[in-house]
Design an enzyme around this catalytic site. Structure first.
Site, PDB file in Angstrom:
ATOM      1  N   HIS A  70       0.854  -1.185   0.000  1.00 36.59           N
ATOM      2  CA  HIS A  70       0.000   0.000   0.000  1.00 36.59           C
ATOM      3  C   HIS A  70       0.891   1.235   0.000  1.00 36.59           C
ATOM      4  O   HIS A  70       2.015   1.200   0.520  1.00 36.59           O
ATOM      5  CB  HIS A  70      -0.887   0.027   1.238  1.00 36.59           C
ATOM      6  N   GLU A  72       0.944   4.068   1.743  1.00 34.33           N
ATOM      7  CA  GLU A  72       1.453   4.553   3.024  1.00 34.33           C
ATOM      8  C   GLU A  72       2.405   3.563   3.679  1.00 34.33           C
ATOM      9  O   GLU A  72       3.360   3.947   4.350  1.00 34.33           O
ATOM     10  CB  GLU A  72       0.314   4.949   3.970  1.00 34.33           C
ATOM     11  N   CYS A 103      -2.489  -0.487   7.586  1.00 31.39           N
ATOM     12  CA  CYS A 103      -1.671   0.730   7.514  1.00 31.39           C
ATOM     13  C   CYS A 103      -1.837   1.594   8.758  1.00 31.39           C
ATOM     14  O   CYS A 103      -0.867   2.180   9.244  1.00 31.39           O
ATOM     15  CB  CYS A 103      -1.994   1.495   6.244  1.00 31.39           C
TER      16      CYS A 103
END
Length: 166
Positions: A70, A72, A103
């Site tokens: 992902h 982030e 996350c």
């Protein structure tokens, strides 16, 4: 370390949107993230330096065949390498979509100071929509969250991507 420049939340979110555009161009879900480092004196809470962008990333799950890739997550890993530290307590994460539980959990574990996100995620948002990882009193670290910065622009790029896919 990257060049330092004093910007506001909206300007940093525009940098995250640039990353989202890069993801879109690569056929990835268009989510982008930027990590900004600004050290503070623990006693006085005064800034010791200008804020610096130390990491930028976008979704790369398809390219890397990695469910953890992902935007982030990748940006936080990059920031840790840049600072040579796992504690990112002087960092703000800017991300175009509200972080998922993975996350948000990483932000908790990294001890980030703050997360600023654009669009809310009704299906997986873990910073206020479905969960509130950032503010769970059972956990040993809490961090500030600012939601909705350039939210419509952040949501538009996702709508455009998924409309094109259908």
């Amino acid at each position: 370390m990257a060049a330092c420049e004093l910007l506001d939340d909206e300007a940093y979110m525009r940098l995250a949107l640039e990353e989202a555009q890069a993801a879109f161009a690569e056929g990835e879900v268009p989510i982008g993230a930027v990590v900004v480092y600004q050290p503070f004196d623990a006693g006085t809470r005064r800034a010791l330096a200008e804020p610096c962008v130390i990491a930028r990333a976008h979704n790369m799950r398809e390219q890397l065949c990695d469910p953890a890739a992902h935007a982030e997550f990748l940006a936080l890993e990059q920031a840790s390498r840049e600072l040579n530290a796992w504690r990112l307590s002087d960092c703000t994460v800017y991300v175009t979509l509200e972080p998922c539980i993975m996350c948000a959990g990483l932000m908790h574990q990294a001890r980030v100071r703050r997360c600023v996100y654009g669009a809310s995620d009704k299906k997986a948002g873990a910073l206020g929509t479905l969960y509130s990882v950032h503010n769970d009193e059972r956990l040993n670290h809490r961090f500030d969250v600012v939601a909705g910065i350039l939210g419509e622009e952040c949501a538009d790029i996702l709508r455009k991507f998924f409309k094109q896919r259908r």
